[in-house]
Design an enzyme around this catalytic site. Sequence first.
Site, PDB file in Angstrom:
ATOM      1  N   GLY A 171      -4.609   3.760  -3.608  1.00 19.06           N
ATOM      2  CA  GLY A 171      -5.840   4.410  -4.009  1.00 19.06           C
ATOM      3  C   GLY A 171      -5.590   5.809  -4.503  1.00 19.06           C
ATOM      4  N   LYS A 220      -7.091  -4.699  -5.200  1.00 20.82           N
ATOM      5  CA  LYS A 220      -5.812  -5.024  -4.588  1.00 20.82           C
ATOM      6  C   LYS A 220      -5.715  -6.528  -4.340  1.00 20.82           C
ATOM      7  CE  LYS A 220      -4.925  -0.724  -2.114  1.00 20.82           C
ATOM      8  NZ  LYS A 220      -4.580  -0.146  -0.832  1.00 20.82           N
ATOM      9  N   ASP A 273       0.865  -1.155   0.000  1.00 16.32           N
ATOM     10  CA  ASP A 273       0.000   0.000   0.000  1.00 16.32           C
ATOM     11  C   ASP A 273       0.913   1.219   0.000  1.00 16.32           C
ATOM     12  OD1 ASP A 273      -2.261   1.570   0.385  1.00 16.32           O
ATOM     13  OD2 ASP A 273      -1.904   1.615   2.532  1.00 16.32           O
ATOM     14  N   LYS A 274       0.393   2.348  -0.326  1.00 20.67           N
ATOM     15  CA  LYS A 274       1.265   3.513  -0.304  1.00 20.67           C
ATOM     16  C   LYS A 274       1.056   4.351   0.951  1.00 20.67           C
ATOM     17  CE  LYS A 274       0.685   7.325  -2.652  1.00 20.67           C
ATOM     18  NZ  LYS A 274       0.940   8.329  -1.647  1.00 20.67           N
ATOM     19  N   THR A 275      -0.169   4.837   1.084  1.00 21.15           N
ATOM     20  CA  THR A 275      -0.420   5.780   2.166  1.00 21.15           C
ATOM     21  C   THR A 275      -0.334   5.058   3.506  1.00 21.15           C
ATOM     22  OG1 THR A 275      -1.933   6.814   0.671  1.00 21.15           O
ATOM     23  CG2 THR A 275      -1.971   7.545   2.943  1.00 21.15           C
ATOM     24  N   ASN A 316      -8.453  -0.799   4.023  1.00 23.77           N
ATOM     25  CA  ASN A 316      -8.540  -1.095   2.600  1.00 23.77           C
ATOM     26  C   ASN A 316      -7.495  -2.118   2.150  1.00 23.77           C
ATOM     27  OD1 ASN A 316      -6.540   0.663   3.163  1.00 23.77           O
ATOM     28  ND2 ASN A 316      -6.738   1.858   1.312  1.00 23.77           N
ATOM     29  N   ASP A 317      -6.571  -2.403   3.009  1.00 23.80           N
ATOM     30  CA  ASP A 317      -5.554  -3.384   2.633  1.00 23.80           C
ATOM     31  C   ASP A 317      -5.854  -4.771   3.187  1.00 23.80           C
ATOM     32  OD1 ASP A 317      -4.084  -1.219   1.566  1.00 23.80           O
ATOM     33  OD2 ASP A 317      -3.430  -0.744   3.591  1.00 23.80           O
ATOM     34  N   LYS A 325     -15.205  20.528  -1.375  1.00 18.71           N
ATOM     35  CA  LYS A 325     -13.769  20.234  -1.324  1.00 18.71           C
ATOM     36  C   LYS A 325     -13.618  18.827  -1.876  1.00 18.71           C
ATOM     37  CE  LYS A 325     -12.123  18.501   2.398  1.00 18.71           C
ATOM     38  NZ  LYS A 325     -11.900  18.342   3.833  1.00 18.71           N
ATOM     39  N   ASP A 357      -1.581  -0.811   5.776  1.00 13.88           N
ATOM     40  CA  ASP A 357      -1.869  -0.345   7.121  1.00 13.88           C
ATOM     41  C   ASP A 357      -3.338  -0.097   7.363  1.00 13.88           C
ATOM     42  OD1 ASP A 357      -2.098   1.914   5.511  1.00 13.88           O
ATOM     43  OD2 ASP A 357      -1.707   3.208   7.229  1.00 13.88           O
TER      44      ASP A 357
END
Lengths: 1487, 408
Positions: A878, A1009, A419-421, A1032-1033, A754, A1029
């Site tokens: 994401g 994923k 994952d990235k974030t 979503n993972d 936003k 983390d």
Amino acid sequence: MARESEDTGMAKASKAKRQRKKKPKENKTRTVHANIHYDNAKGEENPNRHYATNKIKTTKYTVLSFLPKNLFEQFHRFANVYFVFIALLNFVPVVNAFQPELALAPVAFILSVTAIKDLWEDYRRHRSDKEINHMDCLVYSREDKRYVEKYWKEVHVGDFVRLRCNEILPADVLLLSSSDPDRLCHIETATLDGETNLKQRQVVRSFFELDCDFDPLKYSSIIECEKPNNDLNRFRGYIIHRSGRRDALYKENLLLRGCTVRNTEEAVGIVIYAGHETKAMLNNNGPRYKRSKLERQMNVDVFWCVIILLVMCLFAALGHGLWKFQYGDKRPVFDVLSPEGTDLSALMSAIYLFLTMIIVFQVLIPISLFVSIEIVKICQVYFIHQDMDLYDEETDSQLQCRALNITEDLGQMQYIFSDKTGTLTENKMVFRRCTVAGVEYSHDANARRIAMYQEIDSEEEECMSHGGTLPRRDSVTSHQSGRVVLRSHSTKSHRRTGSRAEAKRASILSKHTAFSSPMEKDITPDPQLLDKVNECSSQLDFMRFHRQPMSQLPSDLCDIIDFFIALTICNTVVVSSPNQPRHKVRTRFELKSPVKTIEDFIKRFTPSRLTSGSNSSSSSSLNRSSNKGCSSLLSSPSAESTLTKLNEEQLSSTLEQAFSPLAPCYDGKASGSPEEGELRYEAESPDEAALVYAARAYKCSLVGRLPDQVTVELPHLGKLTFELLHTLGFDSTRKRMSVVVRHPLTDQITVYTKGADSVIMDLIKAPDAGNSKGKRQKKIFFRTQSYLNLYAADGLRTLCIAKKILSKEEYARWLQHHLEAETAIQGREELLFESALRLETNLHLLGATGIEDRLQDGVPETIASLRKAGLQIWVLTGDKQETAVNIAYACKLLDPDEEMLTLNADSQEACAVLLEESLHYIQAKFFCSSGDQSTKTFQSNFAPFEMYPSSSLSTTSSHTSHFLVHRLGLVIDGRTLAYALDKSLEDKFLAVARSCRSVLCCRSTPLQKSMVVKLVRNKLKVMTLAIGDGANDVSMIQVADVGVGISGQEGMQAVMASDFALPRFRYLQKLLLVHGHWCYSRLANMILYFFYKNAMFVATVFWYQFYCGFSGSAMIDQWYLIFFNLMFSAFPQLITGTLDKDVSEETLQQLPQLYVNGQNSEEYKPYMFWMNMIDAFYQSLVCFFIPYFAYTDSDVDLFTWGTPITAIALFTILVHLGIETKTWTWMNWLSIAFSVALFFIVALCYNASCPTCYSPSNPYWTMQRLLQDPLFYLLCTITPVAALLPRYFYRSCQGTLFPSPVQVGRQLDKLPSDTRKNILSLSRVKMGSSLSPESPFLSLNKPKGSQNKQSSLLQTNKDRGQNSSSVPSYSEKHPSDIYPLAPSEQDISSYTRNSSRLYCEPKPHSTKDSHCLNETLQLSDLSLSSWIASTPLVTQTGSIHLNLPPDGASQCVKYTRSSEEGLCSDHVVQPAHRTVHVTEQALYTAL
Amino acid sequence: MADGPWRGFYCAFAVSMYSMFMWKVGRGRKKKGRGMTGKGELLHPGKDLSVLLTSLFLCSPADCAIKAMVKHEQEESPNRPDNTAFTQQRLPAWQPILSAGIVIPGFVLIGLAFIGVGVGLFITSRDVQVLELDYTGAVATDPCYKCSDPSIKDCGCTMEFHLDTLFKGPVVIYYGLNNYFQNQRKYGISKDDNQLYGDLDTFKSPATACSPYDYDGKRNPIVPCGALANSMFNDTFRLYRMVNGSKKEVPLNGKGIAWWTDQNVKYRNPNETPLINAFNGTVKPINWPKAAYELDTTDVYNNGFINQDFLVWMRRAALPDFRKLYRRITKDEYQAGLPAGNYSLEISYNYHVLSFKGKKKLVLSNVSWMGGKNDFLGIAYLVVGSLCVIMSIVMLIVYAKFKFPEED
């Protein structure tokens, strides 16, 4: 009270359960009545009696059921059944080989050890169950007419429970009343998902208007809701009132068991689900059992052992039959008749003997193997746990191994999906820069400040220990130095508490508020912007004072103030005061506008404005990755969160009196003063918080938030209260959120939106080009867009802010629809979604923000070394493509030197074409040395498996991995991924992806994923590791062979699902490269050794069969035979299996290439099993025949001869282990000495213990006599030497002649540290290599000169076609050429040639950069077009972009080479106005 | 049997195993590294592991947190791992790398030592004299051919042999059987240890292991029961020295040929005098010419179950070709050995082995410190020793060629 009726109640419940089983309920809903109307909660007439009580029982066993159930479970393991079968076979007199009781001993031992372990666990479970069952809560009592204390277990469905602040919910409760004036109840779901932020729950709508206290006696409604299920985010039902009115129930009305009530003094609810039917309990899944690759391999060899065993038995049986047969009728005296006195036929004896031999040779399938492996794994887990390097001081968390049995898999990983974030990045959102009304504010000072934090980190600890007394920061605007800020924070807590543990706790307490580390909080404002804000607000103030219309304000200033107002209010941030965490700040002002016309009317019909907001927030938590990438919530690793809770509990008890008469007023002192900086913001996602803090830096601070109003403090203007009309919460499909407010200054109904730039920019009202304002708007639009691209290129997360002013009529129109949607029962979510879409159109762009999500420490280094270790790293995020690509560059996932393939397609067909083209490209570039043939095979068969069958390659060649990996990066977005994952395309996709060195999937959903991971795992048959983390993972983590959770910011869900939980990403390096390697090599060696050991020992008995008429007689005493594995030879291998280090930690980390060892399973290949077997048979021959010949023609008796063989075998086995042991600690020495001593002690004791027992061996005094015999010592000396000579010789030659990489690493270890460093830094490790001209390992490191050759893709090559045969082939001659292959010119030329053959004759392309080449090509029948843009990216990379616009307007293949100036994109965009996506892409590439 | 000592022993072992492990862990902890001031108390060694195990096995999301909460109330210690050499896997260790420096000298040393031992053994073995006399009578020319027919009872035959030199003493006489599977599994089981221990109860009801040699046709218990006893070797020998044409018997010493423990501990006669009383109601083994209490009526300590020949027989041979000690020549003038000359061996031939292609022989041998004659061990030592030397040379070549130029 009700406690006495407990048992009877339980009995009835179980009866009811039985009844229910017999007659499955006809409907799919659960009806809950209030128990108050019935005498007994479990009475016959009570309709709730069928439902489970709140008593939980997680134990598996009862006293009675333990033995049968546990044994039953244990016998699920085949090995146990086998051993019991063998032990029972001993009770059959015809075939028995050993004393039956003795034969039972090992299996009984193994079973009982496991049983005791299970029993102990179950007892712990029982104890904690009991503890939980006996927690107290307030339940309304019918008799007492008041709430009385009851145990949790006595709570029934239909009971009314009263919940106080900080209480844990005993069951799933429908909220009926709350002391909160807004009819809200805040809960913390940390125990469910680890998210420590507050969630709002609402009182059921029908009870909303209730002003007085809720009276259970007056309750008469019936609740109908769905059956218990484990979906935490779903709850649906109705409440049917006596009047017949039905009201819908949603998940916002349900409080879940295990959550904690916060910020709410008191709440009352009715229990809907209790005990095991609560959602929390239904979510309880036991630990998963995974089987490691090594174990799978081992099982194959266990199977081979069985075959060997059967062959041996068969052979012996045959031999015995023949032996008997040769005597014919003349029965010799030593052949015993059957007990009945009859002579058994040769055939029958052979059959009996077969069974006997199975018993005798049972040791071949080692009973202790499984136990030993488990012990070793537990020890390995223990050591991994204990590693200081994997301990994170900051969060006081260490690595957690949640799966016991897959440690060795860590050493065999081939693919990492990350994952990235939050995984690669810190998930600490820091406001970096913004653009307002087309003007960019770079916030340089802020950037400098952030840079300082990094430096401070190291110094901080020292300061901590000194306990400095720096003054507290008292103003938000004092930003001279971040160091001061940070120090004061740490020292404050430190000074107060003193002891370390307390300091830690304090720091955790301070973390209570999500996303509020000083770095995130303190933003240095851009002076220019600050001036403008001041100017603007003073003007506003002036105008308000003079009652001038606000519209006179210059539009740029107006935009600025709107921008900040939007930042402040367009969110769901809750304000709390710091000294009173978890207590909402309430600032209720009288609404200024006296006239309430339409609003009033509206208000009456909008009882729940927040529903849509919270609805969508729930879905956002699921789809978080796909949009913002991080609307995440603070969380902490489990230990911390529990600690937190503990503190809170303690706190609450002391604080309760102080705050119990909850003062709903906000401390007046704080208002208007700079002290407001002390307010805490609790945000659902870190970027929300970042924006609010950013706005606060410009003195535009959020002061309070209530469901119907937001209070903002502005400079000069003071507190302004915005009436909050609607909150359209964030959701992943809209990718934006909006608030509808009434502006207190202008009194206009204003929508602030936003959201992600990609969606907001689409919704901006097209400016009419006519007037100047429109021109300005257009300018702003394009400028903002270009800044957005800039931000994205910087790796910032971008958000666009826009607003819209609604006229009252427009609003009324919209509102009508919206209200309909809100009240709809069917398809409410969809209607609300549509309603939101209707509102968010024609927006006015205010500006955009850039938020930085910093990379975690050491991420680039970790990725680089993991990649050197031969791991393929895929990042599945994401986030949007640009951000993801830039982060990927930042963390060295993508290399500027390598090419990048970008796949963006809008349809299945387009995707297919793209993939095919990419394949051709790759193939042309890297494969096609031999021209047409390979092309054809490739085309005809996209499945890559036949092209280069991984199995054959992996075994026959010395390649580092199964297939060829090129210096290519692949970027694919979520939509394309969805197409690519389709059954028809997945093979193609894999073919492309596997040949790329790194893959980046952007905008991917959690499901995608996991699909990607599953696809790679199943199709490529590789070992996959997923690390993430967030929630979503989770699916990805569960699917992968090894799931790693980062116990960082985003809650515990990932950790709960994971096998290993790491505090930080960079620990992955040590976990894999060091621990993974060790665990793998230790276990692999141990398993091989085990097989060898048993085979060797048993084979000696087998050879003896030739000399005892294959009668199943053993010269080794039954005791030795049975306990050899379990006792005499057990310890050294356990020690070696636990402690052996083939290569030192330092070398493993500095030389990641050694990891390939595990990836290719080099420690334990199938042939090694057979080599070991052969060696075992050789050694057993030596161990048998040396004593045989030494004792021929002597009067030796059976066991006097057999005991030396046992001893010799033991010595040989131990010395063999010694040869295989790489590091000798005192424990190794000790364990070997212990084994030897144990053997002799046991033998001596055993041989002296009982003269008449132990038939048939009667070894009385054998050992004692042997020890007096010099021959015994002579045998013990020569046999091990003779047996191990070949192996030792082989090993020592191997170390010199053809050392494996690991051996080279070991040799490197031996060198002095500075020499080693020199060698490593040269990175062309030469050690031991001169002997191995084709060592693949070494060539890996060779930096290729050609890598630096930058070649532009479409450059026409004069030498094209020349010498194409010199393109590296994958023969073993040039293994170095295969792995990190730089694009060479020949490759490109061949690609060009290929493509030309496929499409049409390419025109000679210009090499000049500033040219845009268009080339129209017909593409079969598909009405598609593709854009192939090859541009030097930001990083000067040659890359191909393959974008397919969806509309197919222009049928062309476009080779684009755009210039640095970039605005040439403008005209590229024009034809595809609707697809801003492409615009963006083009713009992006232009930049 | 069920409460045999193995069970208790096993338990004790399990406990010792556990404590051993705990001790190791504890040792590791005690050796605390530097700088760990925060955590003074010495935890119970097993504690961490147990906490770990619980957390691994038990925890499941929702309730786990509640449990952890409770647990944390008791433990205030942070999660920081212990910084000890043991837990950090930094125990000082010897890392042998099989390099020329170690391997070659090692090989040479081992090789030379082995060659030395081998030479010693070989010389010792060569000094041992052995004389084997096959008296099976399988061939018609054999003196005992006439006795090889099982139908002939009480047959006797004589074998003559000549000694050229002095047969050095102490001389021992073995009888040897070939192709006789005393190590056959069922054969070996077929005895009753308690009976042979003098347990009178088992005289009445022998163990089932003995069957079918436990009762005779009339359900009389056989004592000693079992195939092993039943098949006892019962040829007897007399050795004569031909001195001037006349036979002079060489005294054979039948004492001490069995294991001392067998005679004194493992086997016992029933506590009855005379011995015959104990055998009331029992019958002798089928193949036996006389009952157990008649084996040696002259010597109480050589009669019954503690008869030396019986004990020797009961100790099963390891291999199908075996020898068993028969007598020793230790007396009189034969203490120094058998002088050169002619000898005559009188055999009372009772034991028939030809049916299973067996062979019988009488072996005269003297013994060295390492037992009887056995060249094998010496040769083995020599071979292995020289192999070591050869390997070291090979390795020297290998290293010289490949290893050393690479040192730079």
